[in-house]
Design a protein around this motif. Structure first.
Motif, PDB file in Angstrom:
ATOM      1  N   LYS A   2       0.829  -1.210   0.000  1.00  0.00           N
ATOM      2  CA  LYS A   2       0.000   0.000   0.000  1.00  0.00           C
ATOM      3  C   LYS A   2       0.861   1.258   0.000  1.00  0.00           C
ATOM      4  CE  LYS A   2      -3.925  -2.120   2.295  1.00  0.00           C
ATOM      5  NZ  LYS A   2      -4.653  -2.267   3.561  1.00  0.00           N
ATOM      6  N   ILE A   3       1.955   1.208   0.757  1.00  0.00           N
ATOM      7  CA  ILE A   3       2.862   2.360   0.795  1.00  0.00           C
ATOM      8  C   ILE A   3       3.453   2.606  -0.586  1.00  0.00           C
ATOM      9  CG2 ILE A   3       5.107   3.146   1.673  1.00  0.00           C
ATOM     10  CD1 ILE A   3       4.268   1.815   4.367  1.00  0.00           C
ATOM     11  N   LEU A   4       3.837   1.548  -1.277  1.00  0.00           N
ATOM     12  CA  LEU A   4       4.406   1.705  -2.616  1.00  0.00           C
ATOM     13  C   LEU A   4       3.382   2.223  -3.615  1.00  0.00           C
ATOM     14  CD1 LEU A   4       6.640  -1.468  -2.809  1.00  0.00           C
ATOM     15  CD2 LEU A   4       7.422   0.905  -2.906  1.00  0.00           C
ATOM     16  N   ASP A   5       2.099   1.966  -3.380  1.00  0.00           N
ATOM     17  CA  ASP A   5       1.044   2.463  -4.265  1.00  0.00           C
ATOM     18  C   ASP A   5       0.608   3.882  -3.911  1.00  0.00           C
ATOM     19  OD1 ASP A   5       0.931   0.237  -5.836  1.00  0.00           O
ATOM     20  OD2 ASP A   5      -0.740  -0.674  -4.751  1.00  0.00           O
ATOM     21  N   GLY A   6       0.954   4.312  -2.719  1.00  0.00           N
ATOM     22  CA  GLY A   6       0.515   5.623  -2.244  1.00  0.00           C
ATOM     23  C   GLY A   6       1.396   6.740  -2.767  1.00  0.00           C
ATOM     24  N   PRO A   7       1.305   7.868  -2.104  1.00  0.00           N
ATOM     25  CA  PRO A   7       2.124   9.016  -2.521  1.00  0.00           C
ATOM     26  C   PRO A   7       3.610   8.678  -2.453  1.00  0.00           C
ATOM     27  CG  PRO A   7       0.575   9.619  -0.789  1.00  0.00           C
ATOM     28  CD  PRO A   7       0.513   8.136  -0.928  1.00  0.00           C
ATOM     29  N   THR A   8       4.356   9.247  -3.336  1.00  0.00           N
ATOM     30  CA  THR A   8       5.799   9.020  -3.310  1.00  0.00           C
ATOM     31  C   THR A   8       6.404   9.732  -2.108  1.00  0.00           C
ATOM     32  OG1 THR A   8       6.033  10.891  -4.805  1.00  0.00           O
ATOM     33  CG2 THR A   8       6.004   8.696  -5.793  1.00  0.00           C
ATOM     34  N   GLU A   9       7.655   9.464  -1.828  1.00  0.00           N
ATOM     35  CA  GLU A   9       8.321  10.008  -0.646  1.00  0.00           C
ATOM     36  C   GLU A   9       9.025  11.322  -0.956  1.00  0.00           C
ATOM     37  OE1 GLU A   9      10.623   7.155   1.574  1.00  0.00           O
ATOM     38  OE2 GLU A   9       9.690   5.551   0.448  1.00  0.00           O
ATOM     39  N   TYR A  10       9.173  12.118   0.088  1.00  0.00           N
ATOM     40  CA  TYR A  10       9.959  13.345  -0.041  1.00  0.00           C
ATOM     41  C   TYR A  10      11.438  13.021   0.091  1.00  0.00           C
ATOM     42  CZ  TYR A  10       5.884  16.385   0.331  1.00  0.00           C
ATOM     43  OH  TYR A  10       4.697  17.034   0.094  1.00  0.00           O
ATOM     44  N   GLU A  56       9.957   8.498  -6.334  1.00  0.00           N
ATOM     45  CA  GLU A  56       9.610   7.100  -6.114  1.00  0.00           C
ATOM     46  C   GLU A  56      10.895   6.305  -6.013  1.00  0.00           C
ATOM     47  OE1 GLU A  56       6.193   4.641  -7.858  1.00  0.00           O
ATOM     48  OE2 GLU A  56       7.857   4.266  -9.213  1.00  0.00           O
ATOM     49  N   ASP A  57      10.929   5.359  -5.099  1.00  0.00           N
ATOM     50  CA  ASP A  57      12.107   4.515  -4.945  1.00  0.00           C
ATOM     51  C   ASP A  57      12.455   3.888  -6.288  1.00  0.00           C
ATOM     52  OD1 ASP A  57      13.561   1.881  -4.398  1.00  0.00           O
ATOM     53  OD2 ASP A  57      13.562   2.834  -2.423  1.00  0.00           O
ATOM     54  N   PRO A  58      13.721   3.879  -6.675  1.00  0.00           N
ATOM     55  CA  PRO A  58      14.107   3.337  -7.973  1.00  0.00           C
ATOM     56  C   PRO A  58      13.790   1.848  -8.140  1.00  0.00           C
ATOM     57  CG  PRO A  58      16.056   3.958  -6.705  1.00  0.00           C
ATOM     58  CD  PRO A  58      14.863   4.433  -5.944  1.00  0.00           C
ATOM     59  N   ASP A  59      13.630   1.122  -7.045  1.00  0.00           N
ATOM     60  CA  ASP A  59      13.313  -0.303  -7.109  1.00  0.00           C
ATOM     61  C   ASP A  59      11.831  -0.584  -6.848  1.00  0.00           C
ATOM     62  OD1 ASP A  59      15.971  -0.994  -7.608  1.00  0.00           O
ATOM     63  OD2 ASP A  59      16.435  -1.070  -5.469  1.00  0.00           O
ATOM     64  N   ALA A  60      10.999   0.444  -6.883  1.00  0.00           N
ATOM     65  CA  ALA A  60       9.586   0.299  -6.514  1.00  0.00           C
ATOM     66  C   ALA A  60       8.864  -0.769  -7.333  1.00  0.00           C
ATOM     67  CB  ALA A  60       8.864   1.639  -6.634  1.00  0.00           C
ATOM     68  N   ALA A  61       9.094  -0.834  -8.611  1.00  0.00           N
ATOM     69  CA  ALA A  61       8.404  -1.826  -9.453  1.00  0.00           C
ATOM     70  C   ALA A  61       8.785  -3.249  -9.050  1.00  0.00           C
ATOM     71  CB  ALA A  61       8.724  -1.592 -10.925  1.00  0.00           C
ATOM     72  N   GLU A  62      10.061  -3.475  -8.792  1.00  0.00           N
ATOM     73  CA  GLU A  62      10.505  -4.807  -8.361  1.00  0.00           C
ATOM     74  C   GLU A  62       9.974  -5.140  -6.972  1.00  0.00           C
ATOM     75  OE1 GLU A  62      14.715  -5.960  -9.370  1.00  0.00           O
ATOM     76  OE2 GLU A  62      14.745  -3.835  -9.912  1.00  0.00           O
ATOM     77  N   MET A  63       9.945  -4.138  -6.093  1.00  0.00           N
ATOM     78  CA  MET A  63       9.406  -4.343  -4.752  1.00  0.00           C
ATOM     79  C   MET A  63       7.931  -4.723  -4.823  1.00  0.00           C
ATOM     80  SD  MET A  63      10.970  -1.193  -2.614  1.00  0.00           S
ATOM     81  CE  MET A  63      12.704  -0.904  -2.411  1.00  0.00           C
ATOM     82  N   ARG A  64       7.174  -4.020  -5.660  1.00  0.00           N
ATOM     83  CA  ARG A  64       5.747  -4.332  -5.824  1.00  0.00           C
ATOM     84  C   ARG A  64       5.555  -5.780  -6.270  1.00  0.00           C
ATOM     85  NH1 ARG A  64       5.746   0.715  -8.525  1.00  0.00           N
ATOM     86  NH2 ARG A  64       4.826   2.325  -7.216  1.00  0.00           N
TER      87      ARG A  64
END
Length: 87
Positions: free
Chosen positions: A28-36, A53-61
């Motif tokens: 849910k965090i990865l789908d939510g708003p990106t981080e500052y 967005e974390d550069p590895d977000a897609a792999e993490m998802r």
């Protein structure tokens, strides 16, 4: 007829359900708003640099989706009962 484990409570089931819950929360965090971005001094938030967005977000998802899929069969489905004799 397959029996459900959703109402059982063992230490192992509790730990698996904790991992499942944490994986769902992380997803849910990865789908939510990106981080500052954080500032270089004192680790505070640098609002002027915007969000990222974390550069590895897609792999993490993808990995978290697999974890959730694998562990969902042990999801709690109601009020737990002890499955340990004498507990």
């Amino acid at each position: 007829m397959e029996t459900t484990r959703g109402l059982e409570a063992t230490r192992a089931l509790t730990q698996v359900r904790t991992v499942l819950s944490r994986a769902e929360t992380a997803r849910k965090i990865l789908d939510g708003p990106t981080e500052y971005h954080t500032s270089d001094d004192a680790g505070g938030i640098d609002f002027d640099r915007g969000k990222y967005e974390d550069p590895d977000a897609a792999e993490m998802r993808a990995a978290l989706d697999q974890v959730v899929e694998l562990l969902s069969r042990w999801r709690k489905t109601g009020r737990a009962t002890s499955s340990t004799p004498g507990a």
